[in-house]
Structures are given as structure tokens and as C-alpha cells.
Write a protein that holds these residues in place. Structure first.
Motif, PDB file in Angstrom:
ATOM      1  N   UNK A 515      33.479  66.683 -10.303  1.00 53.06           N
ATOM      2  CA  UNK A 515      34.594  66.892  -9.400  1.00 53.06           C
ATOM      3  C   UNK A 515      34.067  67.040  -7.985  1.00 53.06           C
ATOM      4  N   UNK A 516      34.551  66.211  -7.061  1.00 51.66           N
ATOM      5  CA  UNK A 516      34.015  66.158  -5.702  1.00 51.66           C
ATOM      6  C   UNK A 516      35.152  66.252  -4.697  1.00 51.66           C
ATOM      7  N   UNK A 517      34.935  67.056  -3.653  1.00 50.61           N
ATOM      8  CA  UNK A 517      35.854  67.113  -2.518  1.00 50.61           C
ATOM      9  C   UNK A 517      35.059  66.708  -1.284  1.00 50.61           C
ATOM     10  N   UNK A 518      35.341  65.510  -0.774  1.00 52.30           N
ATOM     11  CA  UNK A 518      34.656  64.996   0.413  1.00 52.30           C
ATOM     12  C   UNK A 518      35.303  65.615   1.649  1.00 52.30           C
ATOM     13  N   UNK A 519      34.529  66.376   2.434  1.00 49.39           N
ATOM     14  CA  UNK A 519      35.034  67.061   3.625  1.00 49.39           C
ATOM     15  C   UNK A 519      34.734  66.309   4.911  1.00 49.39           C
ATOM     16  N   UNK A 520      34.264  65.094   4.806  1.00 45.32           N
ATOM     17  CA  UNK A 520      33.809  64.350   5.984  1.00 45.32           C
ATOM     18  C   UNK A 520      34.629  63.081   6.204  1.00 45.32           C
ATOM     19  N   UNK A 521      35.921  63.124   5.926  1.00 43.51           N
ATOM     20  CA  UNK A 521      36.797  61.977   6.150  1.00 43.51           C
ATOM     21  C   UNK A 521      37.342  61.992   7.584  1.00 43.51           C
ATOM     22  N   UNK A 527      47.322  54.062   9.244  1.00 38.15           N
ATOM     23  CA  UNK A 527      48.667  54.508   8.898  1.00 38.15           C
ATOM     24  C   UNK A 527      49.033  55.819   9.575  1.00 38.15           C
ATOM     25  N   UNK A 528      48.132  56.379  10.391  1.00 35.46           N
ATOM     26  CA  UNK A 528      48.452  57.607  11.103  1.00 35.46           C
ATOM     27  C   UNK A 528      47.465  58.726  10.791  1.00 35.46           C
ATOM     28  N   UNK A 529      47.893  59.948  11.087  1.00 32.23           N
ATOM     29  CA  UNK A 529      47.022  61.099  10.882  1.00 32.23           C
ATOM     30  C   UNK A 529      46.892  61.413   9.399  1.00 32.23           C
ATOM     31  N   UNK A 530      45.756  61.996   9.038  1.00 40.06           N
ATOM     32  CA  UNK A 530      45.482  62.365   7.660  1.00 40.06           C
ATOM     33  C   UNK A 530      44.570  63.585   7.625  1.00 40.06           C
ATOM     34  N   UNK A 531      44.462  64.221   6.474  1.00 40.20           N
ATOM     35  CA  UNK A 531      43.564  65.357   6.313  1.00 40.20           C
ATOM     36  C   UNK A 531      42.116  64.877   6.215  1.00 40.20           C
ATOM     37  N   UNK A 532      41.163  65.686   6.669  1.00 39.45           N
ATOM     38  CA  UNK A 532      39.760  65.251   6.679  1.00 39.45           C
ATOM     39  C   UNK A 532      39.051  65.430   5.336  1.00 39.45           C
ATOM     40  N   UNK A 533      39.788  65.696   4.250  1.00 40.99           N
ATOM     41  CA  UNK A 533      39.147  65.850   2.942  1.00 40.99           C
ATOM     42  C   UNK A 533      39.843  64.975   1.915  1.00 40.99           C
TER      43      UNK A 533
END
Length: 812
Positions: A515-521, A527-533
Motif C-alpha cells: 500500500x503506497x501513498x505518493x506525496x509528491x504529485x 483538468x485543474x487543481x488536484x491534491x498532491x497525493x
């Protein structure tokens, strides 16, 4: 007839798990008692004409009388005897007069001691020693007398196995770089590391998937080391590509010791060790404090550690031990030096370009290992949990790889530096165990083992670029949180239906859930703004068969043929959502001979092992100077020849010769795999014993001396270049008188200016505004120069006990 009797005696000694019990009896016939070997206590009985203590005194000494081992303590005290039925009876008790003397009270004795004493009839032990048919490339190493040969860390003890080379380009606190039979295992990526059954490889470490740091294990606490250069046992798990190294801790010399070591480069080491005399070798505790300025620029280091292990109970059918480890340290790293800059005099051999390099390392680890049942029905289990943090900063290329534009399009006018900062923090817990069943079928022992392994890791890992002067992060390469669950099970059997052949075969299944959560997006896209993870999940499993065929050609001469398949899991950052997790696979086959004569520590002992090993790897690792870590590459093939010879005589003389040759090639280019030594030659010899008839305080003066020699020819480098050879000689010695031991050790006695690590790539260490050349250049990490250290050890408990006895004598 005498030779035949000696051969039969040695054979009987090797076949039984305990010493045969005997006693001088009258010539008339006696009743015989049949005892189970696994339930028989280890005892020493009085011989004719004197007690066991008196008989021992007549034998030539093979160890210092003042060394308080558990065996010698039990012999000296003589607290046990054996009854006619094989039961342990208490030693003769003191009389009431003796027990009450000096106290003014009258001690009570419930049973007269003379009525409890019994003569021992002849006893016959029924049972055979359980022998495993291991691969020819499994080396069971007892440190023994070779402990005196200078080694800076427990990692360097790995070189007691053939084909192994240990270097450290990252400073004293950075994990060792290990080369084994043609594998460049980096800091542990291709070698499974264990300490008393606890895995040490770190999952998804930013510096390398499988990073294994051994600095928390002082070399004085290592009792033995099992090194398997291959993957032939079903119990070998993740990262056992090149092989497995299993450290088993223990302290043979009992008592309390305080040791100080100091010498060149303002180096100081304080070690306190306590091993209770009445407890077994596995019970001990210790503390170490260390600091040094290092042998050149930016090489200082300091650390503190505590270690303890307690064997709570060992009854033969139940065993439990607790272990705890704590470690904290920081270190500086000099990094690489360009060959052309050194030859032109622009930089010294032991200098550095970037003083920001270095790191910090912390660890806390606990474990509980247990065993249940008799030896023929044994269940063993070890449970563990730990906390680990690591930060490393390095720079292998100077000012070369900075981007030209920021993510928002802003141009970068000047190189900010190629420094890397790697951070890692994890909580880890798990359990490993196996059940072993021994049956007698066809009048021979058959062994069946079932095992399991569970491990969960939850943490975070990141890699950032930092500025060359201020070390401030300016760009993130990766940053993720991960949870990795490894579930494994294995089945293995050892079958022997004729005396000259044994089959050992098994299969292991490993399943991984990631299980991985990438925090460097990015914070925005088309398509607009998004969360960095962003989260992802992956699952995969691997099935690995292993087998060994053992042919006994003559007495202790065996021909062993083995095959095994191993896997290396993928680090979490490289996986995609709902992906079937890929594994790197290794196919390993070997054929070898092993021969053993005698038993180690008992007269003349000789053990030799020689073999050929073939390996095919579908996804190998190669060093990447831009990231400062190993990265995946294509397939490779290896051929290796290994030779190991160990000889000792009554522990007075101990000698070792190891030779390892390897030929590793990349299948995509056909070139030699870079950085891997093709030949590693290692020789160690040590002698110890009393010096003439010298005595101090009524005790003999004991001396030890050891020599170690390593030779490595030039190693292949990228772009068909070759590195320089080096040969190192080290020596150590100590003198023990009364309760004081003084010692000295010298490393690199020949004063060779050698390169312990060499690379070949493009770099720019001139400056951020310079136009760098794109031609590759030789880079190196300087090895340790001639170094001398002195040691003073005080054996506190022995001294205090003798002084106490002397005080009692004066009162009388």
C-alpha cells in the motif's frame, strides 16, 4: 587396534548430541541403564584416583584459567553428580558445623548428605546426532581464536566466508557495501541479513530497497555466523539473492569487563560487557560509546549503543530468550575524489569536495524467541518489533544534474548542486517460526519441517536534492508513505534411506501486499487543481523450489549438488495501482565437495569446502551515481568458484584460507558487470596460549596474536576500464596477566594508499558555473591508511572475587 579404537571413538563422539557418560566401576558385572540422548544432562564425573577437578588440573591447559566460561565454572564448582538412573543428584552439602560457622546459629540439614550419595552404574546412551544435509556453499563460522584479528565492525566478519568483500564508501555509520560471489549487493539489497532469527533488511529504504546496517552489533558479541552463498534452504526469504548471513550472538568468556580503546585520529571507544558467570553464553548485556575524527577530511563519527539478551529458561523441552537493541549515531561522509584532480594536486587523497555529506541513524529493536517440545518434535518461534530512522546526505557528481527549468517554467540560471538527502522512518513487527518433526523410518532419521514468516512495515521514504552550500532542499525526487505486508510459508523434508545418500527438498511461497501513498504529485494538471497525493495498492506472490542432493563418498567426504530459486521484492515506490507486484528472480545451481576431520576445539580439526556456483538473474541492480544508490537493470549471468579451508588445533592454533573467483556479465551488452571484484583472497591465522611459566597473582600470563591478509586485484569499471588492485595486512595481539588485559591492533600494516571503492562516470566538481566535460573520469573513495589502536581491558568480576577471597583469608 589403537588407531581403530581412536576412529571409533571419534565417530561415536560426532554421532551423539552429548558426551558419553562413564565412570570407573568394580570389575564385577554391573546393571546398565538406557537413557534418552535428548533428556541426558551434560555432566562431568569423577575419574579414578581423584575428582573431576583434580583430573582436569592434570591436563594441559587450552584456555586461560581465568577465563570464566559456563563450562569451566560448572567443572570448577563440581555441584552435580549423576545417580544410577541417570537423574541429577545434588552435590555434597556442608555439615551443620560448617554452615553455622561464624553466624552464631545452627543450620539445619533435612537429609544426611551421605545417604543421598549414590554410585553410578554403567550407562548406555541411545540416540544419534541429527545431521542436516546443507549446500556446499553454506559456511558455519565460529569466531573462535580469529576474534583477535582486527575488524572494525561485525560486518567485516562476513569476510570469513569465501568470495566476500566488505567496503564502506559512506563513513562509520553508513551500512557496509557487500560483494558476494559476483553480486554487488550494495548495502544489503541482495543478501538476507538476520540476527538471532530477526530480519534486518529494510523495505523500501530511500538509500536502497533492502538496506541493512550492522553497526548496532559490536563484534565482541558475535558468537558464530552462518553464511549461505546461494538460496538452497526453504527458510531463506526476501533479499536472499546472493545468499543469507545469520549472526548468532553470545559471549563465551563470562564475567564483567570494562574495555577502553584509543589511538590515531582521536579515536576513543568505551565498552562495558557483563556476562553473568552462572548463566549460559546467550545471556549478556553491554554498552558502547564511540567517537573518532576519522583519517581525513569529513570523516568524524560518534555513536552509542546498548544491547542485552537473556536466556530465561532452557530445560531441553522448553526454551525462551529475550533480546533488546538500542542504537544512535551520526557520521560524516567524505564522498568521492576525481582521479585527475588528485593527480594534478588540486585535492588530497583523503580530502572531500562537499562537507555536507553524512547522516544520522537510530534503531530500537526487541525480540523474543522460544522453542517447545523435545528435539524430535520441536517448534521454534521468534517474535520481533522495532523502530528505525535514517538520514543520509551524499553527492557523487558535484554540479551536473540540476534541471534547467522549474515546474512552473521559471529558468534555472545556475546549478544548485547534486547533493541528495535521503530520509527513512519505519515501524516494523513480525514473527518467524518452524516445526521440525524427526521420524525413524527404514532405521534412519527422516526430518520434516514446516515454517512460516510474517512481517509488516509501515513508514515513509523520501529523496530530495539539496543545495551545495546550505544543504537546503530545493527539489523532491520522491516522497511516499508505504505499508508492506509479507506472508510466507514453506515445507521442507530431509530423506535418507541409504547411508551414502540424502535428499533435502522444499518449496517456499512468498506473498506481498503493498500500500503506497505518493506525496509528491503535482497540485494541478490539465483538468485543474488536484491534491498532491495519490494512493495505490499492489499484490503479488512467488513460489520458489529448493533442493539439495548429498552423496557421502568416503567417511566425511561429501559431494553436494543444490538448486534453488530466490526472489527479491520490488520497492513500494515503483508499483502502480492494482498491479500484480513483480519480483526479481534468481536461478542458482551449485556442485561442490566438503570434507571434515575431527571436531573444532578438540584436537586437530580441518574443514574444507569447494564448489562451483551458477546464477541467472532476470532483473539485476547497478549503481547509479546521479541518485547515489543501486537501481534496476537488465538480466545477468554469473559463474563463481569458492574455496574455504578452516583448521585449528585445540584452539591453540586457528587458521583460515578463503578464495573466491567470480565472473559476472550483463546479458544486454555482454560486458563484465562493473564494480564487482573477480578475485577475493583472504587469509587469517591466530595463536593463543600461556607464555612460558610466567604467573602474576598466582595466575598464568596468557597471550594472543592474529594476522589477517586481504588481496583484491583490479575490478572492472564502466566503459571497459579497470580499477587498481590492493592488498591489506592487519595484526592484533593481547597480553593478559592477573585481571588486566592489554592489547594492540594495527590495520593496513603495509601503509598502502589504496582505493576501497572505484567508479567511472561524468561529474563536475569545478563549480556551478563551469562547463563540464562529458567524458567519464575515474572516481575513488580512499581506504583507511596505516592505523594503530591500543586496548586496556579490566576483568572486574574476577578481580573483585579474588580480592574478596583474600580478605576472607586474612580474617581467618
Amino acid at each position: 587396534m589403537r588407531c581403530l579404537s581412536l576412529v571409533l571413538l571419534v565417530g561415536a563422539y560426532l554421532c551423539f548430541p552429548v558426551h558419553l557418560v562413564s565412570a570407573e566401576v568394580a570389575k564385577k558385572p554391573r546393571r546398565k541403564a538406557r537413557l534418552l540422548a535428548q533428556d541426558l544432562p551434560l555432566v562431568r564425573l569423577p575419574q579414578k584416583g581423584g575428582s573431576a577437578q583434580e583430573t582436569k588440573k592434570k591436563k594441559p591447559a587450552t584456555s586461560p584459567p581465568s577465563l570464566r566460561t559456563k563450562k569451566t565454572l560448572s567443572e570448577e564448582r563440581g555441584k552435580r553428580a549423576v545417580s544410577g538412573r541417570g537423574r541429577v543428584a545434588p552435590a555434597k552439602r556442608s555439615s551443620e558445623k560448617e554452615r553455622g560457622k561464624g553466624t552464631g546459629t545452627r543450620a539445619k540439614v533435612s537429609v544426611p548428605p551421605r545417604k543421598r550419595e549414590m554410585r553410578l552404574d554403567d550407562a548406555t546412551v541411545v540416540g544419534k546426532r541429527q545431521q542436516r544435509s546443507d549446500a556446499a556453499s553454506k559456511f558455519e563460522i565460529e569466531l573462535g581464536g580469529l576474534q583477535i584479528v582486527p575488524r572494525k565492525s561485525a560486518a567485516e566478519q562476513l569476510m570469513l566466508a569465501p568470495g566476500v568483500l566488505i567496503t564502506n564508501h559512506g563513513g562509520e555509520g553508513h551500512a557496509q557495501a557487500t560483494y558476494m560471489r559476483g553480486f554487488s549487493a550494495g548495502e544489503g539489497q541482495d543478501i538476507e541479513f538476520l540476527v538471532d532469527g530477526v530480519p534486518l533488511n529494510e523495505v523500501s529504504n530511500a538509500h536502497g530497497h533492502g538496506y541493512a546496517d550492522l553497526h548496532f552489533i559490536p563484534p565482541e558479541f558475535v558468537r558464530s555466523l552462518d553464511v549461505t552463498e546461494g538460496v538452497f534452504d526453504a527458510s531463506q526469504g526476501d533479499f536472499a539473492f546472493a545468499g543469507t548471513a545469520h549472526y548468532r550472538l553470545g559471549v563465551e568468556e563470562r564475567g564483567a569487563r570494562l574495555s577502553y580503546r584509543g589511538g590515531m585520529w582521536n579515536t576513543h571507544r568505551l565498552l562495558f560487557l557483563y556476562a553473568p558467570p552462572s548463566e549460559p553464553a546467550e545471556t549478556f548485556a553491554g554498552f558502547e560509546l564511540y567517537r573518532t575524527d576519522g583519517y581525513g577530511q569529513n570523516r568524524s563519527a560518534q555513536r552509542a549503543l546498548g544491547i542485552g539478551r537473556y536466556l530465561l529458561r532452557d530445560t531441553g523441552t522448553f526454551r525462551m530468550a529475550f533480546s533488546v537493541y538500542g542504537y544512535a549515531g551520526r557520521f560524516d561522509q567524505a564522498g568521492v575524489v576525481r582521479q585527475d584532480d588528485f593527480l594534478a594536486g588540486r585535492i588530497g587523497f583523503y580530502d572531500t569536495y562537499d562537507p555536507n555529506q553524512g547522516g544520522e541513524s537510530n534503531r530500537f529493536l526487541i525480540s523474543v524467541d522460544t522453542a517447545f517440545g523435545p528435539r524430535h518434535q520441536r517448534f521454534k518461534m521468534v517474535n520481533f518489533a522495532g523502530y528505525r530512522t535514517l538520514r543520509i546526505r551524499n553527492n557523487f557528481t558535484g554540479w551536473l544534474n540540476d534541471v534547467k527549468f522549474e515546474l512552473d517554467g521559471t529558468p534555472v540560471t545556475k546549478q544548485r548542486g547534486d547533493g541528495n538527502e535521503m530520509r527513512y522512518g519505519v515501524l516494523m513487527a513480525g514473527s518467524r517460526g518452524d516445526y521440525t518433526l524427526t521420524l525413524n523410518l527404514g532405521q534412519r532419521q527422516q526430518i520434516l519441517s514446516l515454517g512460516y514468516a510474517l512481517r509488516v512495515d509501515h513508514g515513509d521514504s523520501s529523496l530530495s536534492r539539496i543545495r551545495s552550500v546550505t544543504a537546503i532542499p530545493y527539489r523532491r525526487i520522491f516522497d511516499f508513505q508505504f505499508t508492506t505486508l509479507n506472508l510466507a510459508g514453506w515445507l521442507q523434508g530431509q530423506f535418507r534411506f541409504v547411508d551414502w545418500f540424502t535428499l533435502r527438498a522444499g518449496v517456499r511461497v512468498d506473498a506481498f501486499s503493498f500500500g503506497v501513498v505518493d506525496l509528491n504529485q503535482l497540485t494541478s494538471d490539465r483538468e485543474g487543481r488536484r491534491l498532491p497525493d495519490q494512493s495505490s495498492q499492489a499484490f503479488g506472490f512467488a513460489i520458489n523450489p529448493r533442493a539439495t542432493l548429498d552423496f557421502r563418498l568416503w567417511r566425511s567426504l561429501h559431494l553436494v549438488v543444490s538448486y534453488g530459486q530466490g526472489t527479491r521484492s520490488t520497492e513500494a515506490a515503483a508499483l502502480s495501482d492494482n498491479e500484480t507486484a513483480p519480483f526479481a528472480r534468481a536461478q542458482v545451481a551449485e556442485a561442490g565437495l566438503s570434507y571434515t576431520y575431527g571436531r573444532q576445539g578438540d584436537g586437530f580439526f580441518l574443514k574444507s569446502q569447494a564448489g562451483y556456483v551458477f546464477s541467472y538473474v532476470d532483473k539485476d541492480l547497478i549503481f547509479d551515481q546521479e541518485l547515489g544508490r543501486n537501481v534496476l537493470t537488465g538480466a545477468s549471468m554469473r559463474h563463481a568458484l569458492l574455496l574455504g579451508v578452516r583448521m585449528n588445533y585445540n584452539r591453540w592454533l586457528d587458521a583460515l584460507l578463503n578464495v573466491g573467483w567470480a565472473h559476472a556479465t550483463r546479458l544486454d551488452t555482454g560486458e563484465l558487470f562493473p564494480y564487482i571484484p573477480q578475485l577475493v583472497l583472504r587469509a587469517d591465522v591466530a595463536v593463543n596460549g600461556p607464555l612460558f611459566n610466567w604467573k602474576v597473582g598466582g595466575r598464568p600470563v596468557w597471550g594472543r596474536v592474529g594476522l589477517g591478509f586481504t588481496f583484491v586485484p583490479g575490478r572492472p569499471l564502466p566503459y571497459q576500464e579497470w580499477g587498481d588492485p590492493f592488498y591489506l595486512l592487519s595484526a592484533g595481539g593481547s597480553l593478559r596477566f592477573w585481571h588486566v588485559e592489554v592489547g594492540v591492533e594495527a590495520r593496513n600494516l603495509l601503509g598502502m594508499q589504496y582505493r576501497q571503492s572505484e567508479f567511472n562516470y561524468t561529474s563536475n566538481f569545478v563549480g556551478p558555473s563551469a562547463i563540464p566535460s562529458r567524458l567519464p573520469e575515474r572516481h575513488f573513495v580512499a581506504g583507511e591508511p596505516f592505523t594503530v589502536m591500543a586496548t586496556l581491558t579490566l576483568h572486574l568480576e574476577d578481580a573483585l572475587m579474588q580480592l574478596q577471597q583474600a580478605a576472607k583469608g586474612e580474617k581467618k
